[in-house]
Design a protein around this motif. Structure first.
Motif, PDB file in Angstrom:
ATOM      1  N   ILE A  50      39.352  43.734  40.777  1.00 45.58           N
ATOM      2  CA  ILE A  50      38.748  44.019  39.480  1.00 45.58           C
ATOM      3  C   ILE A  50      39.340  45.330  38.960  1.00 45.58           C
ATOM      4  CG2 ILE A  50      36.612  44.623  38.280  1.00 45.58           C
ATOM      5  CD1 ILE A  50      36.363  42.633  41.435  1.00 45.58           C
ATOM      6  N   TYR A  51      40.008  45.257  37.832  1.00 44.45           N
ATOM      7  CA  TYR A  51      40.562  46.459  37.195  1.00 44.45           C
ATOM      8  C   TYR A  51      39.589  46.917  36.112  1.00 44.45           C
ATOM      9  CZ  TYR A  51      44.855  45.080  39.570  1.00 44.45           C
ATOM     10  OH  TYR A  51      45.788  44.739  40.528  1.00 44.45           O
ATOM     11  N   HIS A  52      39.275  48.209  36.107  1.00 44.73           N
ATOM     12  CA  HIS A  52      38.253  48.697  35.172  1.00 44.73           C
ATOM     13  C   HIS A  52      38.726  49.965  34.460  1.00 44.73           C
ATOM     14  CE1 HIS A  52      37.049  52.135  37.740  1.00 44.73           C
ATOM     15  NE2 HIS A  52      37.392  51.328  38.738  1.00 44.73           N
ATOM     16  N   HIS A  53      38.055  50.259  33.367  1.00 45.22           N
ATOM     17  CA  HIS A  53      38.332  51.472  32.589  1.00 45.22           C
ATOM     18  C   HIS A  53      37.043  51.868  31.871  1.00 45.22           C
ATOM     19  CE1 HIS A  53      40.806  54.402  30.490  1.00 45.22           C
ATOM     20  NE2 HIS A  53      40.250  54.024  29.350  1.00 45.22           N
ATOM     21  N   ASN A  54      36.638  53.138  32.030  1.00 45.14           N
ATOM     22  CA  ASN A  54      35.402  53.634  31.419  1.00 45.14           C
ATOM     23  C   ASN A  54      34.180  52.771  31.787  1.00 45.14           C
ATOM     24  OD1 ASN A  54      36.715  55.764  30.154  1.00 45.14           O
ATOM     25  ND2 ASN A  54      37.128  54.564  28.297  1.00 45.14           N
ATOM     26  N   ASN A  55      34.084  52.437  33.076  1.00 40.33           N
ATOM     27  CA  ASN A  55      32.974  51.639  33.604  1.00 40.33           C
ATOM     28  C   ASN A  55      32.913  50.227  33.035  1.00 40.33           C
ATOM     29  OD1 ASN A  55      31.598  53.252  35.599  1.00 40.33           O
ATOM     30  ND2 ASN A  55      30.910  54.585  33.942  1.00 40.33           N
ATOM     31  N   LYS A  56      33.994  49.758  32.419  1.00 39.78           N
ATOM     32  CA  LYS A  56      34.076  48.402  31.876  1.00 39.78           C
ATOM     33  C   LYS A  56      35.230  47.653  32.534  1.00 39.78           C
ATOM     34  CE  LYS A  56      30.885  49.533  28.872  1.00 39.78           C
ATOM     35  NZ  LYS A  56      29.492  49.072  29.059  1.00 39.78           N
ATOM     36  N   VAL A  57      35.004  46.382  32.842  1.00 40.68           N
ATOM     37  CA  VAL A  57      36.041  45.568  33.462  1.00 40.68           C
ATOM     38  C   VAL A  57      37.072  45.160  32.421  1.00 40.68           C
ATOM     39  CG1 VAL A  57      36.540  43.405  34.658  1.00 40.68           C
ATOM     40  CG2 VAL A  57      34.507  44.727  35.260  1.00 40.68           C
ATOM     41  N   VAL A  58      38.336  45.370  32.768  1.00 45.01           N
ATOM     42  CA  VAL A  58      39.443  44.976  31.904  1.00 45.01           C
ATOM     43  C   VAL A  58      40.017  43.637  32.352  1.00 45.01           C
ATOM     44  CG1 VAL A  58      41.737  45.628  31.055  1.00 45.01           C
ATOM     45  CG2 VAL A  58      39.995  47.397  31.449  1.00 45.01           C
ATOM     46  N   GLU A  59      40.064  43.443  33.673  1.00 46.17           N
ATOM     47  CA  GLU A  59      40.719  42.256  34.207  1.00 46.17           C
ATOM     48  C   GLU A  59      40.189  41.977  35.609  1.00 46.17           C
ATOM     49  OE1 GLU A  59      45.376  40.734  34.817  1.00 46.17           O
ATOM     50  OE2 GLU A  59      44.903  42.878  34.544  1.00 46.17           O
ATOM     51  N   ALA A  60      40.003  40.724  35.948  1.00 48.37           N
ATOM     52  CA  ALA A  60      39.617  40.310  37.300  1.00 48.37           C
ATOM     53  C   ALA A  60      40.602  39.252  37.772  1.00 48.37           C
ATOM     54  CB  ALA A  60      38.200  39.766  37.314  1.00 48.37           C
ATOM     55  N   VAL A  61      41.245  39.513  38.904  1.00 48.24           N
ATOM     56  CA  VAL A  61      42.348  38.658  39.356  1.00 48.24           C
ATOM     57  C   VAL A  61      42.123  38.243  40.803  1.00 48.24           C
ATOM     58  CG1 VAL A  61      44.848  38.483  39.613  1.00 48.24           C
ATOM     59  CG2 VAL A  61      43.888  39.964  37.835  1.00 48.24           C
ATOM     60  N   SER A  62      42.171  36.930  41.049  1.00 45.39           N
ATOM     61  CA  SER A  62      42.168  36.457  42.430  1.00 45.39           C
ATOM     62  C   SER A  62      43.616  36.275  42.853  1.00 45.39           C
ATOM     63  CB  SER A  62      41.397  35.138  42.554  1.00 45.39           C
ATOM     64  OG  SER A  62      42.170  34.078  42.022  1.00 45.39           O
ATOM     65  N   GLU A  63      43.822  35.871  44.098  1.00 46.30           N
ATOM     66  CA  GLU A  63      45.190  35.674  44.585  1.00 46.30           C
ATOM     67  C   GLU A  63      45.854  34.470  43.926  1.00 46.30           C
ATOM     68  OE1 GLU A  63      45.490  37.172  49.052  1.00 46.30           O
ATOM     69  OE2 GLU A  63      43.625  36.041  48.714  1.00 46.30           O
ATOM     70  N   LYS A  64      45.049  33.652  43.228  1.00 44.60           N
ATOM     71  CA  LYS A  64      45.602  32.453  42.604  1.00 44.60           C
ATOM     72  C   LYS A  64      45.585  32.503  41.074  1.00 44.60           C
ATOM     73  CE  LYS A  64      44.142  29.544  46.477  1.00 44.60           C
ATOM     74  NZ  LYS A  64      43.288  28.397  46.892  1.00 44.60           N
ATOM     75  N   GLU A  65      44.564  33.173  40.484  1.00 51.13           N
ATOM     76  CA  GLU A  65      44.418  33.086  39.032  1.00 51.13           C
ATOM     77  C   GLU A  65      43.576  34.235  38.508  1.00 51.13           C
ATOM     78  OE1 GLU A  65      42.166  29.583  38.133  1.00 51.13           O
ATOM     79  OE2 GLU A  65      40.687  30.000  39.694  1.00 51.13           O
ATOM     80  N   ASN A  66      43.600  34.410  37.172  1.00 48.16           N
ATOM     81  CA  ASN A  66      42.708  35.334  36.496  1.00 48.16           C
ATOM     82  C   ASN A  66      41.316  34.712  36.411  1.00 48.16           C
ATOM     83  OD1 ASN A  66      44.913  36.907  36.192  1.00 48.16           O
ATOM     84  ND2 ASN A  66      44.813  37.067  33.970  1.00 48.16           N
ATOM     85  N   LEU A  67      40.287  35.547  36.570  1.00 55.33           N
ATOM     86  CA  LEU A  67      38.913  35.054  36.547  1.00 55.33           C
ATOM     87  C   LEU A  67      38.216  35.446  35.259  1.00 55.33           C
ATOM     88  CD1 LEU A  67      37.815  35.983  40.185  1.00 55.33           C
ATOM     89  CD2 LEU A  67      38.744  33.819  39.384  1.00 55.33           C
ATOM     90  N   ASN A  68      37.319  34.587  34.817  1.00 54.37           N
ATOM     91  CA  ASN A  68      36.491  34.890  33.659  1.00 54.37           C
ATOM     92  C   ASN A  68      35.198  35.548  34.117  1.00 54.37           C
ATOM     93  OD1 ASN A  68      38.325  33.663  31.842  1.00 54.37           O
ATOM     94  ND2 ASN A  68      37.491  31.637  32.371  1.00 54.37           N
TER      95      ASN A  68
END
Length: 514
Positions: free
Chosen positions: A4-22
């Motif tokens: 989970i990549y975050h900025h200012n306590n907000k998630v920017v992107e969530a990535v599994s080893e296979k795909e991006n997650l919603n």
């Protein structure tokens, strides 16, 4: 693994080893919980978006080699809580060595990870917060005593270290954390220490902190999570044993017999026999007269002292593991076999065993594997490679603190101290030998006696932060007041400062001992 990549306590992107997650929200904690619910068997990794290119994904599985590990890395100069947390806690987990893997509950939102199963167990016990880093601190602080292994881990980031950048600390957050994670009186001591040593009046942070309740975890909260380390720490199970002894011939014989009956035999036992009588000779005739199923290295010396004896023993060790033992302990026949099972299960390179004096003592001990503040020189197994450049400091001879100082040397070499409740050691607390003599201490005839003991002070000046030192001085000042004869507060304070300065003087003399 899910990152989970975050900025200012907000998630920017969530990535599994296979795909991006919603995800349905962008709050970091809510996203972590949401993903954990759907993926309870995954490792959850967080990283600040600005550090995405620095996240060392190739090392992640080595760092999190079993489920009960929480690790993070803060590349900046300071943590969420200011150094003033040292006024409250004196443990080894405050002054973090960022160059090595180091045990601490001070977590960072810059980069880190936690297994989803652990988060799911803890999420109902620890309220979520908009301050992600505060939540991480809270989890680690509470769960460390419940079997969660927490670390500052430099392997998580590569190519980014900026210890010149100092983040502004918030006194309200500091006081809130102390009120929620320590006994209530510590917020008042924190207030007092800030005033005494920094001339700061934190009245409003103190008042606001009183509206917060203390946080607690149930003791068995993580007990259902299985530990099975993927980290290989054992090449061979070859082990040397170090036993210093003085005047305890019969007790030493009994523990040697225990070792001789082990289902997993040691390779070598190193016995350091001391007798300060210059005309004496060894009394351990059974070492030669009986047959033993292991090599025995017997060192006889007229120089008494545990530090010297253990250093002599360390110099003789050669095998992969070293058991540092006492001469008045007893162990069961499967002790070493059980120890290596635990080492393999947790992926450890050091264990300190539960060492009991009887059933009453046993009932007071921890019943789970945890990170431990104190290293036991008579009840620990250590991987040999971490001992090669370490010695017991001579300044601690005939005093207190050599065990805890040696433990700090091990931590600063990248080794964690882990308490293991099973297998256990029975400590007989044998009476001293007939030729033991009370050492003549350099300060025993001083008009003003040092307070605390100079060897205790030596440990503290070598290993504590300046805030921890000052906090210790305040608590010692308060505790000692009840047990001494000077009841006038001003006279007592003046006299205590003289004792403290005397202790500092002798500790610095001991520091220079080779």
């Amino acid at each position: 693994m899910i990152v989970i990549y975050h900025h200012n306590n907000k998630v920017v992107e969530a990535v599994s080893e296979k795909e991006n997650l919603n995800f349905s929200t962008n709050n970091v904690l809510n996203v972590l919980v949401e993903i954990a619910v759907c993926n309870p068997n995954e490792l959850l990794v967080w990283c600040h978006y600005d550090l995405k290119s620095n996240l060392n994904l190739s090392e992640i599985h080595d760092v999190f080699h079993h489920k009960k590990i929480m690790a993070s890395y803060n590349p900046f100069a300071n943590f969420l809580l200011s150094d003033a947390i040292g006024y409250v806690e004196e443990s080894p987990f405050i002054k973090v060595n960022k160059k090595v893997t180091y045990p601490t509950w001070q977590m960072s939102s810059c980069a880190g990870g936690l297994h989803a199963s652990v988060l799911l167990e803890l999420k109902n016990s620890i309220p979520t917060s908009d301050n992600f880093e505060y939540f991480l601190h809270s989890i680690a602080k509470l769960a460390m005593d419940n079997g969660l292994f927490c670390y500052s881990e430099p392997l998580l980031l590569r190519g980014f270290f900026d210890e010149t950048q100092i983040r502004k600390n918030n006194k309200y957050v500091l006081f809130q954390f102390v009120k929620q994670h320590y006994k209530a009186h510590w917020v008042f001591l924190l207030f007092l220490n800030l005033f005494l040593y920094e001339r700061k009046l934190a009245f409003l942070p103190l008042v606001f902190s009183l509206f917060y309740s203390k946080r607690n975890l149930k003791k068995e909260v993580l007990s259902t999570i299985e530990v099975k380390s993927s980290k290989k720490t054992i090449e061979t199970e070859d082990i040397d044993v170090i036993i210093p002894t003085i005047g305890r011939k019969d007790f030493l014989y009994d523990i040697l017999k225990d070792f001789s009956l082990q289902t997993h035999l040691p390779k070598k036992i190193i016995i350091i026999e001391q007798n300060p009588n210059l005309e004496s000779v060894s009394e351990l005739n059974y070492l030669r007269n009986e047959s033993w199923p292991f090599e025995i290295k017997h060192i006889f010396t007229h120089q008494a002292g545990a530090c010297n004896a253990r250093n002599l023993g360390l110099a003789e060790t050669k095998n992969e593991w070293v058991f540092m033992a006492d001469d008045d302990i007893r162990i069961n026949n499967s002790f070493l076999k059980e120890a290596f099972i635990k080492i393999r299960k947790f992926g450890l390179q050091e264990i300190t065993f539960a060492c009991y004096e009887g059933d009453y003592d046993r009932n007071k001990k921890y019943l789970k594997e945890i990170q431990w503040e104190i290293f036991g020189s008579g009840c620990s197994i250590v991987k040999h490679k971490f001992l090669e450049n370490l010695t017991y400091r001579k300044g601690f001879e005939f005093g207190y603190g050599e065990d805890t100082d040696f433990g700090m040397q091990l931590r600063n070499a990248g080794l964690d101290i882990i308490y293991i409740p099973k297998p256990e050691i029975l400590h007989l607390k044998a009476p001293v030998g007939g030729f033991r003599t009370k050492p003549v201490l350099q300060w025993q005839d001083d008009v003003i006696q040092p307070k605390p003991s100079p060897t205790v002070m030596l440990y503290k000046i070598l290993n504590l932060s300046k805030e921890q030192m000052k906090g210790y001085k305040t608590t010692l000042l308060i505790k000692f007041y009840k047990s001494q004869s000077i009841k006038n507060p001003i006279r007592y304070l003046l006299y205590f400062n003289k004792q403290w300065n005397q202790s500092m003087y002798w500790a610095n003399q001991l520091k220079n001992k080779v």
